[in-house]
Write a protein that holds these residues in place. Structure first.
Motif, PDB file in Angstrom:
ATOM      1  N   UNK A  65       0.844  -0.966  -0.055  1.00 18.04           N
ATOM      2  CA  UNK A  65      -0.006   0.015  -0.063  1.00 18.04           C
ATOM      3  C   UNK A  65       0.820   1.347   0.120  1.00 18.04           C
ATOM      4  N   UNK A  66       0.763   2.011  -1.167  1.00 22.90           N
ATOM      5  CA  UNK A  66       1.201   3.471  -0.998  1.00 22.90           C
ATOM      6  C   UNK A  66       0.692   4.187  -0.619  1.00 22.90           C
ATOM      7  N   UNK A  67      -0.655   4.486  -0.743  1.00 27.07           N
ATOM      8  CA  UNK A  67      -1.846   5.579  -0.265  1.00 27.07           C
ATOM      9  C   UNK A  67      -3.136   4.483  -0.145  1.00 27.07           C
ATOM     10  N   UNK A  68      -4.181   5.323   0.240  1.00 30.68           N
ATOM     11  CA  UNK A  68      -5.340   5.017   0.456  1.00 30.68           C
ATOM     12  C   UNK A  68      -6.095   4.339  -0.771  1.00 30.68           C
ATOM     13  N   UNK A  69      -5.557   4.984  -2.032  1.00 24.81           N
ATOM     14  CA  UNK A  69      -5.823   4.671  -3.284  1.00 24.81           C
ATOM     15  C   UNK A  69      -5.054   4.051  -4.083  1.00 24.81           C
ATOM     16  N   UNK A  70      -3.797   3.835  -3.996  1.00 25.66           N
ATOM     17  CA  UNK A  70      -2.874   3.296  -4.768  1.00 25.66           C
ATOM     18  C   UNK A  70      -2.057   1.935  -4.044  1.00 25.66           C
ATOM     19  N   UNK A 105      -7.795   2.389  -5.895  1.00 27.91           N
ATOM     20  CA  UNK A 105      -8.436   2.721  -7.080  1.00 27.91           C
ATOM     21  C   UNK A 105      -7.265   2.308  -8.132  1.00 27.91           C
ATOM     22  N   UNK A 106      -6.085   2.146  -8.059  1.00 30.47           N
ATOM     23  CA  UNK A 106      -5.247   1.557  -8.939  1.00 30.47           C
ATOM     24  C   UNK A 106      -3.975   0.821  -8.340  1.00 30.47           C
ATOM     25  N   UNK A 107      -3.695  -0.136  -9.178  1.00 28.50           N
ATOM     26  CA  UNK A 107      -2.439  -0.874  -8.721  1.00 28.50           C
ATOM     27  C   UNK A 107      -1.400  -0.938  -9.792  1.00 28.50           C
ATOM     28  N   UNK A 108      -0.324  -0.632  -9.493  1.00 25.35           N
ATOM     29  CA  UNK A 108       1.028  -0.329 -10.366  1.00 25.35           C
ATOM     30  C   UNK A 108       2.090  -1.554 -10.219  1.00 25.35           C
ATOM     31  N   UNK A 109       2.949  -1.642 -10.970  1.00 26.68           N
ATOM     32  CA  UNK A 109       3.864  -2.819 -10.633  1.00 26.68           C
ATOM     33  C   UNK A 109       5.222  -2.221 -11.486  1.00 26.68           C
ATOM     34  N   UNK A 135       6.852   5.212 -10.670  1.00 28.61           N
ATOM     35  CA  UNK A 135       6.047   5.752  -9.374  1.00 28.61           C
ATOM     36  C   UNK A 135       6.546   5.379  -8.186  1.00 28.61           C
ATOM     37  N   UNK A 136       6.130   5.724  -6.873  1.00 28.75           N
ATOM     38  CA  UNK A 136       6.860   5.846  -5.583  1.00 28.75           C
ATOM     39  C   UNK A 136       8.093   6.373  -5.873  1.00 28.75           C
ATOM     40  N   UNK A 137       8.989   5.220  -5.618  1.00 31.61           N
ATOM     41  CA  UNK A 137      10.516   5.748  -5.461  1.00 31.61           C
ATOM     42  C   UNK A 137      11.133   5.435  -6.520  1.00 31.61           C
ATOM     43  N   UNK A 138      10.591   4.741  -7.486  1.00 33.93           N
ATOM     44  CA  UNK A 138      11.379   4.223  -8.719  1.00 33.93           C
ATOM     45  C   UNK A 138      11.915   5.463  -9.539  1.00 33.93           C
ATOM     46  N   UNK A 139      12.815   5.110 -10.334  1.00 35.15           N
ATOM     47  CA  UNK A 139      13.388   5.968 -11.281  1.00 35.15           C
ATOM     48  C   UNK A 139      13.398   5.265 -12.675  1.00 35.15           C
ATOM     49  N   UNK A 140      13.549   6.025 -13.682  1.00 32.66           N
ATOM     50  CA  UNK A 140      13.552   5.552 -14.922  1.00 32.66           C
ATOM     51  C   UNK A 140      14.921   4.601 -14.944  1.00 32.66           C
ATOM     52  N   UNK A 141      14.734   3.461 -15.719  1.00 28.50           N
ATOM     53  CA  UNK A 141      15.779   2.295 -15.548  1.00 28.50           C
ATOM     54  C   UNK A 141      15.664   1.563 -16.863  1.00 28.50           C
ATOM     55  N   UNK A 142      16.443   1.284 -17.667  1.00 34.27           N
ATOM     56  CA  UNK A 142      16.475   0.623 -18.936  1.00 34.27           C
ATOM     57  C   UNK A 142      16.005  -1.062 -18.603  1.00 34.27           C
TER      58      UNK A 142
END
Length: 152
Positions: A65-70, A105-109, A135-142
């Protein structure tokens, strides 16, 4: 198939998660491995499920859980010998149902980008996940592919 919340105490789940971690390190450079170990999966923000057939562990998955909706999908793994039997899809749908019940409200991965991750890509795409940015603490990564799905 019995899908249930797991306390991460059993030897079978410890072994499956070690296989998962080893595989992630085999297919991605260390700085691009975002898989969690047992201790990290015990964090209060994470709910962890396992799928069983009797006493046989079929697979696992978690929601952070990152927030109440994510929420974020983590640690999806099917045990060797049980691939292509619908285990991952059943776990994914079970976790989505649980997330909706909590108001998510949404799930990411985040997943890998190279060939060993292609089956996961196909599963997520077939279940309505679409490309997104970090999202969250991720960065662009190939070595990272980011996906999300709206639950509403």
């Amino acid at each position: 198939m019995d899908i249930r919340i797991d306390d991460l105490q059993g030897a079978a789940i410890a072994a499956l998660l070690q296989v998962h971690l080893d595989s992630m390190h085999q297919h991605s450079p260390p700085e691009s491995v975002h898989a969690l170990d047992l201790d990290a999966l015990r964090h209060p923000s994470i709910t962890f499920w396992t799928a069983w057939e009797g006493e046989v562990l079929l697979g696992c998955g978690a929601l952070k859980t990152h927030s109440a909706t994510h929420a974020e999908l983590k640690s999806m793994r099917t045990a060797a010998g049980h691939e292509r039997k619908g285990v991952a899809r059943a776990l994914l749908r079970h976790m989505e149902t649980a997330a909706r019940a909590k108001g998510v409200q949404h799930i990411s991965l985040e997943t890998g980008t190279n060939a060993p991750f292609f089956p996961a890509h196909r599963l997520y795409e077939s279940e309505g996940f679409v490309e997104c940015g970090p999202f969250a603490e991720y960065q662009i990564d190939p070595w990272s592919r980011f996906m999300t799905k709206a639950l509403v």
